[in-house]
Design an enzyme around this catalytic site. Structure first.
Site, PDB file in Angstrom:
ATOM      1  N   TYR A 176       9.609  -6.828   7.762  1.00 36.66           N
ATOM      2  CA  TYR A 176      10.410  -6.388   6.629  1.00 36.66           C
ATOM      3  C   TYR A 176       9.593  -5.379   5.830  1.00 36.66           C
ATOM      4  CZ  TYR A 176      12.123 -11.068   7.827  1.00 36.66           C
ATOM      5  OH  TYR A 176      12.549 -12.183   8.501  1.00 36.66           O
ATOM      6  N   ARG A 194      18.398 -12.730   7.665  1.00 36.70           N
ATOM      7  CA  ARG A 194      17.135 -12.721   8.392  1.00 36.70           C
ATOM      8  C   ARG A 194      16.336 -13.995   8.120  1.00 36.70           C
ATOM      9  NH1 ARG A 194      15.576  -7.587  10.086  1.00 36.70           N
ATOM     10  NH2 ARG A 194      13.993  -8.726  11.273  1.00 36.70           N
ATOM     11  N   ASP A 287      15.407   6.366   5.804  1.00 32.12           N
ATOM     12  CA  ASP A 287      15.463   5.296   6.794  1.00 32.12           C
ATOM     13  C   ASP A 287      15.772   5.834   8.180  1.00 32.12           C
ATOM     14  OD1 ASP A 287      16.485   2.512   7.976  1.00 32.12           O
ATOM     15  OD2 ASP A 287      15.406   2.155   6.104  1.00 32.12           O
TER      16      ASP A 287
END
Length: 487
Positions: A176, A194, A287
């Site tokens: 993460y 998650r 991203d």
């Protein structure tokens, strides 16, 4: 080839010409991203920046920037060999019941090998050679990259985040990203489904108001890193899988401030807690989609201790418009996925996640069709069988005569074998990547399947076209005369 730790991997890559040392000063603020991006797009080597501006700690970038280096990290010599890794995982996910005693004895060594690779707990480790606690904790000592001009700040990208919920024995390990917002504070961006987020949720329910222990390992050995991003069956821990790849048990050591276990050979370990209710706005960051993502609230990880090896190396990456390192990882792991899917759906011939589809958002499947509606069954299987494809928005299914990895072939099949109304499947209100700003609601959107297979009776009442194919005898005669034609 197997590797003891990250440093062993670096040495082996350098010997193979797969790693280059950068001896000039390079700024972690934007410059490293531009250099790594150009190098990756050229199919170049991993980069070890020995003089990050303002720091003495080297930075390792572009480590998995080619499919071959991903394969090497998994202990294989080629991307093709990753199919064997996939076959092992497919077997472990759903073992075939033995048809007799003889067959049972044949499978016994596989299970024994898995059991023998259970992680090993050690009393001391190199990742705890140096310890900084309390007021000495300062993330500015680590050359964390700021990757893009519009990023909110420095971003830790390759951290293996270790958590443990109150209801299970096994730890969770996930990757993460973490935005640095202070000397000892980072924002932990984990989505609600998650493993780390689920552990935190369960902890808050059982121990309301109590701080939640977290550890982040940076610079683990390649098998452990890749184990964290591979579709490992729930019955197999990431550490046991890493042991299978490495050929030796994964060594873990207990954190100094909690009972969490971390890779003993990691370069750096961040130890600390998340206080329930302590959140901060995360982002924006460039991203893997090629866009800056939305700002949203996520928990803050307070770092109480930094342990490391002597002369540690910081492992980093960037994400951006494909191809980037996650996209390259996707290309390599694609070969691992295929045997796992084929175990459940033997009719699948090939499965391809084009890197330009942001690693997982579009899939092309070729199959041996056996009955009307078969392609739709395969679509549903892709979306539901592996959680890695929960966010796949587009699934194209074609016959086995089409090359899934050739867009000219795929587009030809779509434009000649599809009727848009009959051969599309639309599903609304399904889980979608939080980063997908095209979805109408954050985390919730639609999926579409394209049936580009030849249609069978029951799917059409029309006479179906026959593909044009040259006579084989003519092709052989032309082969024989080709060099005389002067072409």
């Amino acid at each position: 080839m197997k590797y003891r730790d990250l440093r062993d991997f670096i040495a082996q890559l350098e010997a193979l010409g797969e790693l280059k040392r950068i001896g000039v000063e390079v700024d972690p603020h934007l410059e490293m991203t531009e250099i790594c991006d150009r190098t990756l797009r050229a199919g170049g080597p991993a980069l070890l920046f020995e003089k990050p501006k303002g720091h003495t700690m080297p930075v390792l970038g572009n480590l998995f920037g080619t499919p071959r280096r991903v394969a090497l990290g998994m202990g294989e010599d080629s991307v093709e060999a990753l199919r064997e890794v996939g076959k092992l995982l497919a077997f472990l996910k759903e073992p075939d019941p033995p048809k007799g005693l003889k067959e049972a004895w044949k499978t016994l060594p596989i299970f024994k090998k898995v059991l023998d690779m259970a992680p090993k707990k050690v009393g001391s480790a190199s990742c705890q050679d140096l310890v900084r606690e309390g007021a000495d904790v300062d993330l500015s000592s680590i050359p964390v990259q700021t990757c893009w001009p519009g990023d909110a700040g420095p971003l830790i990208t390759w951290g293996l985040v270790v958590t443990k919920g109150p209801h299970k024995e096994r730890q969770n390990m996930g990757i993460y990203r973490q935005q640095v917002i202070g000397p000892n504070r980072v924002i932990m961006r984990w989505l609600s489904h998650r493993g780390g987020a689920l552990d935190f949720r369960d902890w808050c329910e059982k121990y309301p108001g109590e701080p939640f222990p977290v550890a982040v390992a940076l610079g683990a050995d390649p098998a452990t890193i890749l184990g964290a991003v591979t579709p490992v069956p729930d019955s197999l821990s990431e550490h046991a899988f890493a042991g299978l790849l490495r050929g030796s048990r994964t060594e873990l050591v207990k954190c100094l401030g909690s009972d969490l276990l971390v890779p003993a050979s990691a370069e750096i370990v961040l130890e600390g807690v998340i206080h329930p209710g302590d959140t901060a706005p995360e982002g924006p960051f460039g991203d893997h989609t090629g866009y800056y993502n939305e700002v949203d609230q996520f928990p803050v990880f307070t770092i109480e201790r930094i342990t490391s090896r002597r002369d540690p190396i910081y492992h980093s990456t960037y994400t951006g418009r494909p191809p980037d390192e996650p996209a390259i990882l996707g290309v390599a792991l694609n070969e691992v996925f295929i045997p796992i899917l084929q175990k459940q759906f033997p009719e699948i011939v090939d499965f391809y996640l084009p890197p330009e589809g942001c690693s997982y958002r579009l899939a092309v499947v070729t199959m041996r069709k056996q009955y009307p509606g078969h392609a739709k069954r395969v679509m549903m299987g892709v979306w539901s069988f592996l959680r890695q494809f929960m966010y796949t928005k587009f699934v194209i299914v074609t016959d086995a005569d089409v090359n899934a990895r050739d867009w000219q072939d795929v587009i030809w099949a779509m434009t000649t074998r599809m009727d848009p109304a009959r051969d599309t499947v639309m599903i609304e209100n399904t889980p979608i990547d939080y980063l997908d700003f095209a979805s109408p609601v954050s985390g919730l959107g639609s999926k579409i399947g394209f049936d580009a297979t030849n249609k069978w009776p029951g799917e059409t009442t029309r006479e179906w076209g026959t593909p044009i194919v040259m006579d084989e005898a003519v092709k052989r005669r032309v082969d024989e005369m080709w060099e005389t034609l002067g072409l």
